[in-house]
Write a protein that holds these residues in place. Structure first.
Motif, PDB file in Angstrom:
ATOM      1  N   LEU A 132       0.826  -1.205   0.000  1.00 43.38           N
ATOM      2  CA  LEU A 132       0.000   0.000   0.000  1.00 43.38           C
ATOM      3  C   LEU A 132       0.864   1.260   0.000  1.00 43.38           C
ATOM      4  CD1 LEU A 132      -3.103   0.652   0.221  1.00 43.38           C
ATOM      5  CD2 LEU A 132      -2.696   0.983   2.671  1.00 43.38           C
ATOM      6  N   LEU A 133       1.883   1.275   0.840  1.00 43.04           N
ATOM      7  CA  LEU A 133       2.704   2.476   0.997  1.00 43.04           C
ATOM      8  C   LEU A 133       3.643   2.708  -0.181  1.00 43.04           C
ATOM      9  CD1 LEU A 133       3.495   2.249   4.818  1.00 43.04           C
ATOM     10  CD2 LEU A 133       1.891   3.792   3.666  1.00 43.04           C
ATOM     11  N   LEU A 134       4.001   1.646  -0.889  1.00 43.54           N
ATOM     12  CA  LEU A 134       4.835   1.823  -2.080  1.00 43.54           C
ATOM     13  C   LEU A 134       4.145   2.704  -3.113  1.00 43.54           C
ATOM     14  CD1 LEU A 134       6.283  -1.786  -2.582  1.00 43.54           C
ATOM     15  CD2 LEU A 134       7.648   0.296  -2.295  1.00 43.54           C
ATOM     16  N   ASP A 135       2.821   2.697  -3.108  1.00 41.91           N
ATOM     17  CA  ASP A 135       2.062   3.443  -4.114  1.00 41.91           C
ATOM     18  C   ASP A 135       1.248   4.567  -3.470  1.00 41.91           C
ATOM     19  OD1 ASP A 135       1.348   3.921  -6.769  1.00 41.91           O
ATOM     20  OD2 ASP A 135      -0.506   2.771  -6.594  1.00 41.91           O
ATOM     21  N   ASP A 136       1.708   5.048  -2.314  1.00 40.97           N
ATOM     22  CA  ASP A 136       1.000   6.097  -1.584  1.00 40.97           C
ATOM     23  C   ASP A 136       1.734   7.418  -1.786  1.00 40.97           C
ATOM     24  OD1 ASP A 136      -0.127   7.811   0.364  1.00 40.97           O
ATOM     25  OD2 ASP A 136      -0.680   6.090   1.606  1.00 40.97           O
ATOM     26  N   ASP A 137       1.070   8.389  -2.433  1.00 35.97           N
ATOM     27  CA  ASP A 137       1.755   9.644  -2.733  1.00 35.97           C
ATOM     28  C   ASP A 137       1.909  10.542  -1.500  1.00 35.97           C
ATOM     29  OD1 ASP A 137      -0.809  10.615  -2.431  1.00 35.97           O
ATOM     30  OD2 ASP A 137      -1.080  11.154  -4.541  1.00 35.97           O
ATOM     31  N   ARG A 138       1.479  10.047  -0.336  1.00 39.20           N
ATOM     32  CA  ARG A 138       1.761  10.772   0.906  1.00 39.20           C
ATOM     33  C   ARG A 138       3.172  10.495   1.410  1.00 39.20           C
ATOM     34  NH1 ARG A 138      -3.160   8.888   4.530  1.00 39.20           N
ATOM     35  NH2 ARG A 138      -2.495   6.915   3.541  1.00 39.20           N
ATOM     36  N   LEU A 139       3.867   9.590   0.725  1.00 43.61           N
ATOM     37  CA  LEU A 139       5.278   9.311   1.015  1.00 43.61           C
ATOM     38  C   LEU A 139       6.109   9.699  -0.201  1.00 43.61           C
ATOM     39  CD1 LEU A 139       5.112   5.723   2.587  1.00 43.61           C
ATOM     40  CD2 LEU A 139       5.314   7.885   3.810  1.00 43.61           C
ATOM     41  N   GLY A 140       7.330  10.125   0.020  1.00 42.48           N
ATOM     42  CA  GLY A 140       8.204  10.483  -1.093  1.00 42.48           C
ATOM     43  C   GLY A 140       9.661  10.324  -0.721  1.00 42.48           C
ATOM     44  N   ARG A 141      10.544  10.656  -1.663  1.00 42.33           N
ATOM     45  CA  ARG A 141      11.983  10.551  -1.410  1.00 42.33           C
ATOM     46  C   ARG A 141      12.577  11.883  -0.940  1.00 42.33           C
ATOM     47  NH1 ARG A 141      15.092   8.816  -0.047  1.00 42.33           N
ATOM     48  NH2 ARG A 141      16.876   8.392  -1.390  1.00 42.33           N
ATOM     49  N   SER A 142      11.802  12.964  -1.044  1.00 43.83           N
ATOM     50  CA  SER A 142      12.307  14.280  -0.671  1.00 43.83           C
ATOM     51  C   SER A 142      11.829  14.660   0.733  1.00 43.83           C
ATOM     52  CB  SER A 142      11.842  15.319  -1.688  1.00 43.83           C
ATOM     53  OG  SER A 142      10.420  15.349  -1.737  1.00 43.83           O
ATOM     54  N   HIS A 143      12.378  15.765   1.244  1.00 43.25           N
ATOM     55  CA  HIS A 143      12.063  16.228   2.595  1.00 43.25           C
ATOM     56  C   HIS A 143      12.123  17.750   2.582  1.00 43.25           C
ATOM     57  CE1 HIS A 143      12.323  16.731   6.972  1.00 43.25           C
ATOM     58  NE2 HIS A 143      11.936  15.471   7.084  1.00 43.25           N
ATOM     59  N   PRO A 144      11.204  18.426   3.296  1.00 43.22           N
ATOM     60  CA  PRO A 144      11.222  19.892   3.267  1.00 43.22           C
ATOM     61  C   PRO A 144      12.475  20.502   3.893  1.00 43.22           C
ATOM     62  CG  PRO A 144       9.611  19.076   4.864  1.00 43.22           C
ATOM     63  CD  PRO A 144      10.077  17.894   4.073  1.00 43.22           C
ATOM     64  N   THR A 145      13.082  19.790   4.841  1.00 42.27           N
ATOM     65  CA  THR A 145      14.338  20.270   5.453  1.00 42.27           C
ATOM     66  C   THR A 145      15.371  19.141   5.401  1.00 42.27           C
ATOM     67  OG1 THR A 145      13.520  19.645   7.665  1.00 42.27           O
ATOM     68  CG2 THR A 145      13.181  21.930   6.962  1.00 42.27           C
ATOM     69  N   PRO A 146      15.942  18.896   4.234  1.00 36.86           N
ATOM     70  CA  PRO A 146      16.803  17.720   4.047  1.00 36.86           C
ATOM     71  C   PRO A 146      18.017  17.673   4.979  1.00 36.86           C
ATOM     72  CG  PRO A 146      16.919  19.207   2.153  1.00 36.86           C
ATOM     73  CD  PRO A 146      15.784  19.667   2.995  1.00 36.86           C
ATOM     74  N   ASP A 147      18.523  18.810   5.394  1.00 32.51           N
ATOM     75  CA  ASP A 147      19.718  18.814   6.242  1.00 32.51           C
ATOM     76  C   ASP A 147      19.444  18.259   7.635  1.00 32.51           C
ATOM     77  OD1 ASP A 147      21.173  19.884   4.187  1.00 32.51           O
ATOM     78  OD2 ASP A 147      21.030  21.960   4.890  1.00 32.51           O
ATOM     79  N   THR A 148      18.192  18.313   8.071  1.00 29.29           N
ATOM     80  CA  THR A 148      17.861  17.816   9.409  1.00 29.29           C
ATOM     81  C   THR A 148      17.077  16.509   9.369  1.00 29.29           C
ATOM     82  OG1 THR A 148      15.830  19.132   9.453  1.00 29.29           O
ATOM     83  CG2 THR A 148      17.825  20.162  10.337  1.00 29.29           C
ATOM     84  N   ALA A 149      16.836  15.981   8.180  1.00 25.85           N
ATOM     85  CA  ALA A 149      16.042  14.751   8.050  1.00 25.85           C
ATOM     86  C   ALA A 149      16.808  13.542   8.578  1.00 25.85           C
ATOM     87  CB  ALA A 149      15.674  14.522   6.586  1.00 25.85           C
ATOM     88  N   ALA A 150      16.059  12.574   9.096  1.00 28.11           N
ATOM     89  CA  ALA A 150      16.669  11.307   9.521  1.00 28.11           C
ATOM     90  C   ALA A 150      17.288  10.614   8.310  1.00 28.11           C
ATOM     91  CB  ALA A 150      15.613  10.413  10.165  1.00 28.11           C
ATOM     92  N   ARG A 151      18.376   9.891   8.549  1.00 29.44           N
ATOM     93  CA  ARG A 151      19.088   9.206   7.470  1.00 29.44           C
ATOM     94  C   ARG A 151      19.183   7.712   7.766  1.00 29.44           C
ATOM     95  NH1 ARG A 151      21.884  12.313   3.883  1.00 29.44           N
ATOM     96  NH2 ARG A 151      23.171  10.512   3.337  1.00 29.44           N
ATOM     97  N   THR A 152      19.286   6.916   6.682  1.00 29.18           N
ATOM     98  CA  THR A 152      19.482   5.477   6.844  1.00 29.18           C
ATOM     99  C   THR A 152      20.963   5.132   6.935  1.00 29.18           C
ATOM    100  OG1 THR A 152      19.564   5.088   4.460  1.00 29.18           O
ATOM    101  CG2 THR A 152      17.412   4.996   5.506  1.00 29.18           C
ATOM    102  N   GLY A 153      21.824   5.955   6.341  1.00 29.42           N
ATOM    103  CA  GLY A 153      23.261   5.675   6.313  1.00 29.42           C
ATOM    104  C   GLY A 153      23.993   6.829   5.660  1.00 29.42           C
ATOM    105  N   GLU A 154      25.244   6.587   5.309  1.00 30.68           N
ATOM    106  CA  GLU A 154      26.083   7.668   4.785  1.00 30.68           C
ATOM    107  C   GLU A 154      26.054   7.768   3.258  1.00 30.68           C
ATOM    108  OE1 GLU A 154      27.142   9.882   6.548  1.00 30.68           O
ATOM    109  OE2 GLU A 154      27.101   9.009   8.548  1.00 30.68           O
ATOM    110  N   SER A 155      25.361   6.873   2.580  1.00 31.44           N
ATOM    111  CA  SER A 155      25.301   6.946   1.125  1.00 31.44           C
ATOM    112  C   SER A 155      24.656   8.246   0.668  1.00 31.44           C
ATOM    113  CB  SER A 155      24.498   5.760   0.565  1.00 31.44           C
ATOM    114  OG  SER A 155      24.163   5.988  -0.792  1.00 31.44           O
ATOM    115  N   ALA A 156      25.325   8.918  -0.283  1.00 29.75           N
ATOM    116  CA  ALA A 156      24.743  10.131  -0.862  1.00 29.75           C
ATOM    117  C   ALA A 156      23.581   9.791  -1.775  1.00 29.75           C
ATOM    118  CB  ALA A 156      25.820  10.890  -1.634  1.00 29.75           C
ATOM    119  N   MET A 157      23.520   8.542  -2.212  1.00 32.10           N
ATOM    120  CA  MET A 157      22.501   8.124  -3.162  1.00 32.10           C
ATOM    121  C   MET A 157      21.179   7.787  -2.478  1.00 32.10           C
ATOM    122  SD  MET A 157      22.844   5.140  -6.036  1.00 32.10           S
ATOM    123  CE  MET A 157      24.243   5.912  -6.818  1.00 32.10           C
TER     124      MET A 157
END
Length: 391
Positions: A52-77
């Motif tokens: 369900l969430l894979l196709d939910d447009d309430r989720l995305g790859r961007s963030h309004p404040t990317p510098d303070t967003a939680a991260r999964t790891g150090e990959s820039a990608m």
């Protein structure tokens, strides 16, 4: 559990669900966890919820404040947010509209004879070199690289160079190295785009360059994303698929006895391997309720496809490998608007590989014990470092 579970979870076997992930999954589809860099996130493990969430447009790859967003790891990608929060959905729709026609199932089917010829050539070379061999180096790595190079119009002789950059870009531990790899890859893409504009060929990069309104920057960015995604994941799937069959010889023999099972076997190979937790990163664009919990806008949400593919509610006895299983509801290629455009090509490569491998090497076996194999945990895609075999 009082303390939040820490990613990545310890995986005791390269093909089995991490014990802690299985424990979490038994308590429900949604869990609070800490990522490898210590940030809090939601881990989604249920098949229905992930789909369900894979196709939910309430989720995305961007963030309004990317510098303070939680991260999964150090990959820039994939370690943190990507894209422009205000234009992400329009940007994604444009990218899909440009690339989808170039990767249509019909167009991909036209590539099958070439994939078959390349596979035959690589297996001929492995035969000449003799037993034992490293199946990763002999087949799993070179085939997807050859195919994506021909499709995109990337010189195969550049493979060591661009693969080094893709590996750096995918590094999950060293941000500087990852950013450097992405930068090098992009500059390489810009060089290729300039060449294609001067001297176009019958390839994807040339076709992108011919589209009105596509800038050099846009063409280079999309091309290098395709170069990365078009070979890294298939390299991993060939290796893990082979390991899956070679550690379940009854299933190897079933395919050997009945090659019509190959398509089913490939879907099972796509479903059955599992990583030690994690998943596809998304950021909540608004508050939303999932599994009785409220995910707040800006939260990091990890859609664990490996866990979803082992959900017993959808796949009975999910830890068993069964090449007769109809596993087409697996989520390995995603679902919905972001479904992997390269899925038809990946399926063709896997079907061709295992059709030829099983028929040409019916007595193929592992040359080492499974605990001796090394799983890569320093790059996004994971996979095996090598796969020694004998026949």
């Amino acid at each position: 559990m009082d303390a939040l579970a820490q990613l990545p979870f310890e995986q005791t076997h390269p093909l089995q669900v991490a014990p802690l992930l299985r424990q979490l999954q038994s308590h429900g589809p949604l869990h609070r966890v800490r990522t490898a860099v210590g940030d809090e996130a939601w881990l989604v493990t249920g098949h229905a919820e992930v789909r369900l969430l894979l196709d939910d447009d309430r989720l995305g790859r961007s963030h309004p404040t990317p510098d303070t967003a939680a991260r999964t790891g150090e990959s820039a990608m994939f370690g943190g947010p990507l894209g422009n929060f205000d234009t992400e959905q329009a940007d994604h729709a444009r990218m899909r509209s440009l690339l989808q026609p170039l990767f249509s199932p019909k167009h991909m089917r036209g590539l099958r004879p070439r994939v078959e010829a390349l596979t035959t050539q690589l297996l001929d070379q492995m035969t000449e070199q003799g037993s034992p061999a490293d199946l990763h180096a002999a087949l799993a790595l070179p085939l997807p690289v050859l195919v994506i190079c021909e499709l995109l119009g990337v010189p195969y002789e550049d493979r060591d160079q661009f693969r080094s950059w893709t590996q750096d870009a995918a590094n999950t531990r060293d941000r500087e190295r990852s950013e450097r790899g992405m930068g090098e890859l992009f500059q390489y893409g810009m060089k290729l785009v300039a060449q294609k504009r001067r001297d176009p060929g019958d390839d994807v990069i040339s076709r992108l360059c011919a589209v009105d309104g596509v800038s050099d920057t846009e063409a280079a960015g999309m091309s290098m994303a395709l170069l990365f995604a078009g070979h890294e994941t298939t390299v991993v799937q060939i290796g893990l698929g082979a390991l899956l069959l070679l550690t379940n010889l009854d299933q190897w023999n079933a395919v050997l006895d009945d090659t019509s099972l190959i398509p089913h076997a490939v879907e099972e190979m796509l479903r059955a391997p599992s990583k030690g937790g994690g998943g596809i990163p998304r950021y909540a664009r608004t508050d939303l309720d999932v599994g009785g919990a409220t995910i707040q806008a800006g939260d990091l949400v990890l859609l664990d496809i490996g866990a979803a593919n082992h959900d017993p509610a959808v796949f009975p006895n999910p830890d068993n490998v069964d090449v007769t299983r109809v596993a087409t509801s697996h989520l390995t290629f995603g679902h919905g608007a972001r479904y992997c455009i390269g899925a038809p090509l990946a399926r063709i490569e896997l079907q061709v590989v295992f059709s030829q491998l099983v028929s040409r090497f019916p007595i193929l076996r592992l040359a080492v014990e499974v605990p001796e194999l090394t799983l890569r945990d320093d790059v996004l895609t994971g996979g095996l470092a090598e796969l020694p075999v004998r026949w």
